[in-house]
Write a protein that holds these residues in place. Structure first.
Motif, mmCIF file in Angstrom:
data_model
loop_
_atom_site.group_PDB
_atom_site.id
_atom_site.type_symbol
_atom_site.label_atom_id
_atom_site.label_comp_id
_atom_site.label_asym_id
_atom_site.label_seq_id
_atom_site.Cartn_x
_atom_site.Cartn_y
_atom_site.Cartn_z
ATOM 1 N N LEU A 41 0.862 -1.178 0.000
ATOM 2 C CA LEU A 41 0.000 0.000 0.000
ATOM 3 C C LEU A 41 0.903 1.234 0.000
ATOM 4 O O LEU A 41 1.987 1.210 0.583
ATOM 5 C CB LEU A 41 -0.883 0.007 1.248
ATOM 6 N N PRO B 97 -3.034 -0.402 -3.588
ATOM 7 C CA PRO B 97 -3.917 0.645 -3.056
ATOM 8 C C PRO B 97 -3.113 1.907 -2.726
ATOM 9 O O PRO B 97 -1.990 1.821 -2.215
ATOM 10 C CB PRO B 97 -4.501 0.035 -1.786
ATOM 11 N N LEU C 145 -5.820 -3.964 3.187
ATOM 12 C CA LEU C 145 -4.782 -4.980 3.323
ATOM 13 C C LEU C 145 -5.268 -6.293 3.910
ATOM 14 O O LEU C 145 -4.509 -7.260 3.959
ATOM 15 C CB LEU C 145 -3.628 -4.423 4.171
#
Length: 119
Positions: A49, A78, A118
């Protein structure tokens, strides 16, 4: 195994808070104060991420989002954009971020948002 988060934040105090909070929550953190080549940074650090401020020297967080999401090899990662410019959040959606967290942020809400992507 801890998830890797790449944090890009130019404010040293905020960066320290983010590193401390994320490490405490069992994330592995790589912190940058800026990046001129986000794709190289992502390939080098292999994050699960990316958490980036919007207002950065050089390349802003919006452009960072665009480049990550526009690259075949990185678009699955992300990206959470953080910014003190709350009123611009709707306009910033064009950058392709996955979530927006306004500054000042509540650390518990930030961690909850990260975990949403996550887990």
């Amino acid at each position: 195994m801890p998830k890797n988060i790449l944090v890009i934040e130019d404010d040293a105090e905020i960066l320290t808070v983010l590193e401390t909070v994320l490490t405490f929550n069992n994330f592995k953190v790589k912190a940058l104060r800026r990046t001129d080549d986000i794709i190289a940074s992502v390939k080098s650090h292999n994050p699960d991420l990316v958490l980036t401020d919007y207002m950065l020297p050089g390349m802003n967080g919006g452009r960072i989002c665009q480049l990550i999401k526009g690259n075949e090899a990185t678009r699955h990662i992300p990206v959470i954009l953080i910014s003190a410019y709350h009123e611009q959040a709707i306009a910033l959606v064009n950058f392709g971020y996955d979530a927006f967290v306004p500054k000042p942020f509540d650390v518990n809400k930030l961690v909850k948002t990260i975990n949403r992507f996550l887990n």
